[in-house]
Scaffold this active site. Sequence first.
Site: not given
Ligand code: IVH
Length: 677
Positions: A43, A121, A435
Amino acid sequence: MFSLFDPPSDAADRVLELRRQILHHDRLYYVEAQPEISDREYDLLLDELIRLEREHPDLVTPDSPSMRVGGAPIGSFETVTHAVPMLSLANTYSREEVEDFDRRVRQGLEGAVPRYVCELKYDGVAMSLTYENGLLVQAATRGDGQTGDNVTANVKTIRAVPLGLDHPTIRSATIRGEVFMLTETFLEINRLAESKGEKTFANPRNLTAGTLKQKDPKAVAKRRLEFVAYWMETQDVALEAHSSNLRLLHGMGLPTSPATAICETVDEILAFLAEWDERRFDLPFQIDGVVIKVDSLRQQSELGSVARSPRWAIAYKYEAKKAQTILEDITLQVGRTGVVTPVAELRPTLLAGSTISRATLHNEDYVHELDLRIGDTVVIEKGGDVIPKVSAAITELRPADAQMWHMPPTCPCPRHSHIHRPEGNAQWFCNDAQCPWQLRRTLEHFASRDAMDIDGLGEKAIEQFIDAGLLTSIADIYRLDQRTQDILALDRWAPKSLQKLLDGINASKQQPFERVLFALGIRFVGEGVAKILARNFRSIDALLSATQEQLTAVNEIGDAIAESVIAYMTEHDNRELIASLRSAGLQMESHENVVTSSEFAGKTFVFTGELTRMTRREAEESVEQRGGKASGSVSKKTSYVVAGQAAGSKLEKARSLGVAVISEDEFLAMITNPSSS
Ligand code: IVH
């Protein structure tokens, strides 16, 4: 400390050096996950850069890290069209579906052998970043996949999103990834919102989505959003494979997932899925599955896409961890504020690594909405870090003698006082000041680790002492040293454990005032609010006589907290308790930040607008250290209004009341050169 008189070339050099250092530390923090300096040191670098750029506006560049503080509020989000549509993924949930996917891919490739990349994901909000001439020019949400919202101003505040690309040849690119929030950040924001009586969010994804929709980028900057990149497209270099794109992204300064694996077979994919199904609860962020992608970009384009999903990738979604068990009973739990909540007593069962035998049912309506009957087989589930909950009754398995449940009219404690549910409220309350169950919770809270941290006074001891009549209020804790014979007569107590308890009680007298305030258990006064109150009022006496106006004059204190503090402080029993704790020797004043001078004695300062050289907290502390008062509202009694950037209504009010208005620089001059005040 002012470089106003520095020759500009020095300033230009310093600006470059600061940017270099900040970028270096951003990268260490977000891309390498190996920070080398503290947030405070970071910062300081940023503050110095912002100050220099303010003094030398010609040195400002669009990719300067100073741009992250957030610009002016946005009226509404413009709709933008995605040059490459943002696809979504088909979901799968089983081994068979993964095998089907692999089979379809192999068929589509007509015999060529695919290689897969498995990655986490992230459970957040998809974001498409556009870079041109090396600079971030646009950030857009997915929307319907064809068009989304332009949220560039908000996304620029996310430190993990580089404002410029670090690559010799890649100047223009579309980069996609997920904006998300760390679980801990989410919990902290929710805790604060709750203690202020504000709306809380169900999960980090909702809070992330809500944050990105904020019209004020400065508010977004405070929410500590994160970003991870998982896709890119550029014409500036030849791209070959997803795995090498991920390395390229990492090299360009974008955070990428630390957990990816190249898999050649379905078994290897399944092993990755199983590994992360276990480990996902240890991650500091939430994931809802794994994405499996064909690595070769040539093979990806051969496979193409159907509808809105690519044929070259799928999502494998993890289910919330679920288990079935028997609802053996519904009992009531009494909180320290008297809220009476139904609790499911379950036949113990293993769920995501821990044995669950109880789960809150929140309130009366929740039980009826799920139509739970005692004896039912119920589904319990746990998602992410969340506490286990009963999510459904399996009515097909309902035994003939399953019992309907109704909220009992009395408190479960031995006094069985009547409980009541106020109009429009979901909760039932027990208003009996005597209580014993409320007392138990009150004492547990008081002695707990984050409050007075009294060694030896755990749940069991509290229960024993209440039953034996040794504890009838918090104040009795500090009289236990006169009841040693009674304690030694109780089960499990020996001179050694007793000594430990008495030492623990004695040591707690040194706990700082803010902890005492938190320990009292005043409604809406959590740890954070207690700190704020201690810092601003500095003593219990000041709080005992604080008015609504004085309380709400503190920035973070709203009406609900103020009302609750006043209600507590005016109640006769509480005043007696405070007097008794004071004579026992507890800390009733704040010693933090002791006043170092009295230059500002009798003067009240109000800070408004954005300060660029110090945080508002630091500015207020510097006033308090000099014996002055920092307030949140302007009145005729205000001595100075310090107007930062974009100061609004408080500045107008100061002008209309004829209160002196000074700039941040003038204020700085005052504190570095006392004679000018
Ligand atoms: S690839 C065409 N990789 O999951 C491929 N998606 O329905 C596009 N997401 O809309 C997505 N982690 O918001 C990809 N490692 C990852 C991901 C990821 C999260 C989300 C993303 C996408 C949804 C898939």
